[in-house]
Design a protein around this motif. Structure first.
Motif, short mmCIF file in Angstrom:
data_model
loop_
_atom_site.label_atom_id
_atom_site.label_comp_id
_atom_site.label_asym_id
_atom_site.label_seq_id
_atom_site.Cartn_x
_atom_site.Cartn_y
_atom_site.Cartn_z
N SER A 114 -15.18 5.72 8.66
CA SER A 114 -13.89 5.46 8.04
C SER A 114 -13.94 5.57 6.52
O SER A 114 -13.03 5.15 5.84
CB SER A 114 -13.36 4.10 8.47
OG SER A 114 -14.38 3.17 8.38
N ASP A 127 -12.28 -2.66 -5.55
CA ASP A 127 -12.64 -2.77 -6.96
C ASP A 127 -12.96 -4.21 -7.36
O ASP A 127 -13.73 -4.45 -8.28
CB ASP A 127 -11.49 -2.27 -7.85
CG ASP A 127 -11.40 -0.75 -7.82
OD1 ASP A 127 -12.33 -0.13 -7.29
OD2 ASP A 127 -10.40 -0.21 -8.33
N LEU A 164 1.28 -12.14 4.29
CA LEU A 164 2.13 -11.09 4.85
C LEU A 164 3.34 -11.68 5.57
O LEU A 164 4.44 -11.13 5.52
CB LEU A 164 1.31 -10.22 5.80
CG LEU A 164 1.96 -8.93 6.30
CD1 LEU A 164 2.31 -8.03 5.14
CD2 LEU A 164 1.04 -8.21 7.26
N ASN A 165 3.13 -12.81 6.25
CA ASN A 165 4.24 -13.41 7.00
C ASN A 165 5.09 -14.34 6.15
O ASN A 165 6.04 -14.93 6.64
CB ASN A 165 3.71 -14.21 8.18
CG ASN A 165 3.11 -13.31 9.23
OD1 ASN A 165 3.12 -12.10 9.07
ND2 ASN A 165 2.59 -13.89 10.27
N ASP A 180 -10.24 -12.44 -0.54
CA ASP A 180 -10.22 -13.28 0.66
C ASP A 180 -10.21 -12.38 1.90
O ASP A 180 -9.34 -11.52 2.03
CB ASP A 180 -8.94 -14.14 0.61
CG ASP A 180 -8.81 -15.03 1.83
OD1 ASP A 180 -9.60 -14.85 2.77
OD2 ASP A 180 -7.90 -15.87 1.83
N PRO A 181 -11.16 -12.56 2.81
CA PRO A 181 -11.20 -11.68 3.99
C PRO A 181 -9.93 -11.76 4.83
O PRO A 181 -9.64 -10.85 5.60
CB PRO A 181 -12.39 -12.20 4.79
CG PRO A 181 -13.06 -13.23 3.98
CD PRO A 181 -12.24 -13.54 2.78
N ASP A 182 -9.18 -12.83 4.71
CA ASP A 182 -7.97 -12.94 5.53
C ASP A 182 -6.76 -12.25 4.91
O ASP A 182 -5.69 -12.24 5.50
CB ASP A 182 -7.63 -14.42 5.77
CG ASP A 182 -8.64 -15.06 6.70
OD1 ASP A 182 -9.25 -14.29 7.48
OD2 ASP A 182 -8.81 -16.28 6.65
N THR A 183 -6.91 -11.73 3.71
CA THR A 183 -5.78 -11.04 3.09
C THR A 183 -5.83 -9.56 3.45
O THR A 183 -6.82 -8.90 3.16
CB THR A 183 -5.83 -11.17 1.56
OG1 THR A 183 -6.01 -12.54 1.23
CG2 THR A 183 -4.56 -10.65 0.93
N PRO A 184 -4.79 -9.05 4.10
CA PRO A 184 -4.83 -7.63 4.46
C PRO A 184 -4.48 -6.75 3.27
O PRO A 184 -3.45 -6.12 3.23
CB PRO A 184 -3.77 -7.51 5.56
CG PRO A 184 -2.85 -8.64 5.33
CD PRO A 184 -3.60 -9.73 4.62
N THR A 185 -5.37 -6.71 2.29
CA THR A 185 -5.06 -5.95 1.09
C THR A 185 -5.86 -4.67 1.03
O THR A 185 -7.02 -4.63 1.41
CB THR A 185 -5.34 -6.76 -0.19
OG1 THR A 185 -5.20 -5.89 -1.32
CG2 THR A 185 -6.76 -7.29 -0.19
N PRO A 186 -5.24 -3.59 0.59
CA PRO A 186 -5.99 -2.35 0.43
C PRO A 186 -6.77 -2.29 -0.88
O PRO A 186 -7.48 -1.35 -1.11
CB PRO A 186 -4.88 -1.29 0.44
CG PRO A 186 -3.66 -1.99 0.01
CD PRO A 186 -3.80 -3.42 0.40
N TYR A 187 -6.63 -3.29 -1.73
CA TYR A 187 -7.17 -3.16 -3.07
C TYR A 187 -8.44 -3.96 -3.33
O TYR A 187 -8.86 -4.10 -4.46
CB TYR A 187 -6.11 -3.54 -4.11
CG TYR A 187 -4.85 -2.76 -3.96
CD1 TYR A 187 -4.81 -1.41 -4.27
CD2 TYR A 187 -3.70 -3.35 -3.45
CE1 TYR A 187 -3.66 -0.67 -4.10
CE2 TYR A 187 -2.53 -2.62 -3.28
CZ TYR A 187 -2.52 -1.28 -3.62
OH TYR A 187 -1.38 -0.55 -3.44
N SER A 188 -9.04 -4.54 -2.26
CA SER A 188 -10.15 -5.45 -2.50
C SER A 188 -11.37 -4.72 -3.08
O SER A 188 -12.13 -5.31 -3.83
CB SER A 188 -10.52 -6.17 -1.22
OG SER A 188 -10.78 -5.25 -0.20
N SER A 192 0.82 -1.20 0.00
CA SER A 192 0.00 0.00 0.00
C SER A 192 0.86 1.26 0.00
O SER A 192 0.35 2.35 -0.09
CB SER A 192 -0.93 0.01 1.21
OG SER A 192 -0.19 -0.09 2.40
N GLU A 206 -14.29 -6.53 -5.41
CA GLU A 206 -15.53 -7.04 -4.82
C GLU A 206 -16.73 -6.75 -5.71
O GLU A 206 -17.83 -7.25 -5.48
CB GLU A 206 -15.73 -6.45 -3.42
CG GLU A 206 -15.05 -7.31 -2.37
CD GLU A 206 -14.61 -6.53 -1.14
OE1 GLU A 206 -15.03 -5.36 -1.00
OE2 GLU A 206 -13.87 -7.10 -0.33
#
Lengths: 312, 530
Positions: free
Chosen positions: B437, B124, B171-172, B114-122, B43, B126
């Protein structure tokens, strides 16, 4: 020592979690990021739980020497700290050595020759060092020694092709890179220690037993080395003990200017990103070292001053 | 025959005289360190920059900022844009030798939503109803409704399924520190906060790039970065206006570097809290816009390296309206509008009041950005001239977001937006985006703009979309939810030894794989081990 450590860690944990802002908000101020994504992250990091639960979870892991994972890049906190440690440690130890081996002789000699040209000159010299902002001196020396004369590299700790060097060249390359930071860092810290040792030395020289020694005609070298120097080391030991935790801490400004990937920047970035596990890891290590430094200083006192005894 | 021979000679002449030598490295000086090298998680701009060398999207922007195929050879829109079919390139290899295929596209999409992916781009993604693999090289994407910004979202880097399939937490993962992509350069080494080294991908599907290595050096201090430029320690770096205009007069700089100036893709604005009684009326906001001299701000803060902003689009964007003129600087007009809104100097102290209440407000901006603090100070001085009292508050970034923006505890904020290439500004100005937010934190609500924003999202024809955005721009400028201040220039320099650099609308990086350095001038000749 253990209750003290737990107390320190609890208070630090509380304070950093009470500080406004959160890791999720910092990295995700971006219109492309949805509300759900943010809540998802809060949950993933366990930030939706109450603070005391978060603390106990953290404490449980710490007892197993597990510092957790950074919230920013997901790497182990311990490995993030370990990879930064050697650089900071080397620079700090080197500058500490330089400071000790320059400042104490300077201080002692100006004490011995009190009021002489040498004394006045060093006084001015070390106070100039003390008063000069290190970032300014750093930039000036980079401009002059780095750009103009090209004697030293400007920033960083290794050359571009460092990995392809044979080992001896690596060592030289590293030393060459850190010489400017070490010199600049040492220059600013000469004043404190040299003043301490000068004053203490003058004080000792004024003592009756020293006067007696002179009176009975002992050679001055023997008086100084055998009788006068030992008491001078007492405050020096205190300072040494206090600088043990400092060995691991780096100055943010300093490291930023010289592009040194050290502990100071790690901590600063951790705080700015609200990377709780990383901040806590660094604080615990810092607290531990402070206690350790005090302990070592106490031991050294016993050695230097037989009058000090610790009863059980 | 003779003619033919001449033709032969001349057509090959450029190659004979200028063989494009291979080798050398480019050292890119970067202020910030990347955080994670997975395109769907990155991000921050530093990570995105490194990722752009390692990964490819299905689409990319060409030198004139048109979308063209990258990993996709071509694409077609069907059912009025509800369906997009991508035809993928065949024979593209991942850096580990596996072949790239439609399954990787599907995998990237699944990870993004995927809800478990901490992505800022979801966001568009979805809006996609269904992604279907028609064959190994064809992907059919069906949106819930036509969504024109969707195409832009497919410029995101595609990640390899065969490596990440079993990874629980991206991420890990090891991968986030040693990524494998399809791009022109392969990841080699990352030393935290120091440098990142990439080496050439000999099998890159377009061609083998000429420059062997790309090295990012992390130098967090701008003054140090410039000294490194002078000492030729970095080949490419961003410059401040002062460095660009004055410091670059140094002979070491002039001898070795060329400078570039582009309008950046961002703008600075003063956002009003529209729920605050003071700023409810449009006239007050328009008055403030007349009262602030943006040219003077640009001259003082950017030393002239910027342009007055006329709305949410920047001149490089196709949605920008070059004919639209910003309001002129006119304290008289401002005063007239303010007195129409009921503000007068009732007690003769030089400051305006309305029903006994003085006109007074606070500008809040974030810490660590000297430029913004200076702009705030100039606005403060300029508004004092027409009798408005302004205070300035500088707040640390994290607190700023959580306490000021989220909780709407501000009267005005001085902030900047940098926007994606697609001009969709739904998230910033649509009235549905005002929850704590969301990003319409000023609370802007104009039904006509709402309607146009939705329509623009459904329109695929660029001409028509441009007209919609130009109307949106005029409406927003009229309403002044933001005072649009300036678009700063993005200033940088590049070492002169690089040949084949052809600056265009998209900047100068787009043809990096064609750059080359004559053997004699190469600076980093060490034969790297592959």
């Amino acid at each position: 020592m253990v209750p003290l450590l737990i107390g320190i860690s609890f208070i630090s944990f509380l304070v950093i979690h009470l500080a406004p802002g959160s890791p999720v908000s910092v990295s995700l101020f971006n219109p492309k990021i949805s509300l759900e994504a943010r809540e998802k992250l809060n949950k993933l990091y366990g930030l939706d739980k109450p603070v005391h639960i978060q603390y106990f979870n953290w404490l449980k892991n710490i007892l197993k020497f597990d510092f957790g994972y950074s919230l920013v890049d997901g790497r182990k906190v311990s490995s993030k700290i370990l990879e930064r440690l050697p650089v900071t440690l080397t620079i700090n130890i080197l500058s500490l050595l330089i400071i000790f081996f320059t400042a104490i002789p300077l201080g002692l000699y100006s004490g011995w020759r009190k009021g002489s040209f040498f004394d006045r000159f060093t006084t001015i010299f070390v106070f100039i060092g003390f008063a000069t902002p290190s970032f300014w001196l750093a930039l000036l020396s980079m401009q002059f020694l780095g750009v103009k004369l090209g004697w030293f590299p400007i920033s960083g700790i290794t050359s571009i092709d460092f990995e392809y060097f044979p080992w001896y060249k690596k060592v030289l390359d590293f030393l060459w890179h850190i010489s400017l930071p070490v010199l600049v860092a040492s220059f600013g810290s000469l004043a404190g220690l040299s003043r301490y040792s000068r004053e203490k030395f003058l004080e000792v020289l004024d003592k009756e037993y020293i006067r007696t020694a002179f009176a009975k005609g002992l050679p001055s070298s023997q008086i100084i080395y055998k009788h006068a120097l030992k008491p001078v080391f007492l405050p020096v030991i205190t300072i040494l003990g206090l600088s043990v935790p400092g060995l691991l801490g780096g100055s943010v400004i300093f490291e930023t200017i010289f592009s040194i990937p050290g502990m100071g920047r790690l901590f600063y970035e951790g705080v700015m990103m609200r990377d709780y596990p990383l901040i806590m890891g660094l604080l615990v290590i810092g607290a531990f070292l402070t206690l350790l430094g005090n302990f070592l200083a106490d031991l050294a006192y016993i050695w230097a001053d037989p009058r000090i005894k610790y009863s059980k | 025959m003779k003619n033919f021979f001449f033709f032969f000679i001349f057509s090959f002449l450029p190659y004979l005289v200028f063989p494009q030598d291979r080798g050398d490295a480019i050292i890119i000086g970067s202020i910030a360190s990347p955080r994670v090298l997975i395109p769907i998680l990155a991000s921050d701009s530093a990570s995105a920059e490194v990722c752009s060398f390692i990964f490819n999207g299905l689409l990319k922007y060409d030198k004139s900022l048109n979308l063209v195929g990258d990993l996709a050879q071509s694409w077609q829109e069907e059912v009025e844009g509800k369906v997009i079919i991508f035809h993928l390139r065949k024979g593209v290899l991942w850096h580990d030798g596996e072949e790239f295929s439609a399954y990787d596209v599907e995998f990237t999409y699944k990870k993004l939503i995927d809800p478990d992916t901490p992505t800022p781009y979801s966001g568009d993604f979805e809006r996609i109803e269904n992604l279907e693999i028609l064959d190994r090289y064809t992907v059919k994407i069906t949106y819930k409704e036509p969504f024109s910004p969707g195409l832009d979202s497919w410029t995101i880097g595609i990640i390899p399924k065969h490596i990440l399939e079993k990874e629980e937490n991206l991420l890990n993962s090891e991968f986030s520190r040693s990524p494998i992509g399809t791009g022109p350069y392969k990841f080699k080494k990352w030393i935290a906060q120091e440098k990142i080294e990439l080496v050439v991908n000999e099998d890159y599907f377009e061609k083998r790039p000429n420059i062997d290595r790309v090295i990012f050096r992390i130098i967090p201090d701008t003054a140090t970065l410039f000294l490194e430029v002078l000492a030729q320690g970095v080949d490419n770096a961003g410059l401040s206006p002062l460095q660009f205009l004055r410091h670059s007069q140094a002979s070491q700089f002039k001898k070795n570097y060329i400078k570039f100036r582009y309008p950046s893709n961002s703008f600075l604005y003063l956002g009003y809290n529209l729920n605050n009684p003071l700023f409810k009326g449009k006239k007050v906001r328009q008055a403030l816009n007349y009262a602030v001299n943006k040219e003077e701000i640009i001259k003082a803060v950017l030393l002239g390296e910027g342009k007055v902003s006329t709305g949410p689009f920047t001149p490089e964007s196709w949605a920008y309206d070059p004919d639209f003129k910003p309001a002129e600087f006119s304290p008289e007009k401002a005063k007239t509008l303010l007195s129409q809104a009921g503000f007068k100097d009732e007690d003769g102290d030089g400051f305006l009041e309305r029903e006994g209440e003085p006109f007074k407000f606070t500008i809040i901006t974030n810490q660590g950005n000297l430029e913004r603090q200076r702009v705030a100070e100039i606005i403060q001085a300029q508004l004092r001239n027409i009798g408005i009292k302004v205070e300035i508050k500088v707040v640390e970034w994290s607190v700023f977001i959580d306490e000021i923006i989220r909780k709407r505890k501000f009267e005005t904020v001085l902030l900047g937006w940098s926007l994606s290439r697609d001009p969709d500004i739904y998230d910033i100005f649509h009235s549905s985006k005002t929850s704590p937010s969301d990003f319409n934190f000023v609370g802007y609500n104009n039904p006509e703009v709402d309607k146009l924003l939705v329509e623009a999202r459904k329109t695929f024809d660029r001409q028509k979309r441009r007209q919609l955005y130009q109307r949106i721009n005029r409406l927003i400028y009229e309403d002044q939810p933001y005072m649009f201040i300036y678009i700063p220039n993005s200033l940088s320099c590049l070492h002169k030894r690089f040949r084949g650099v052809k600056p265009a609308k998209a900047g100068y990086w787009y043809n990096f794989i064609d750059w080359w350095v004559p053997l004699k001038e190469q600076r980093y000749k060490i034969e790297f081990r592959r």
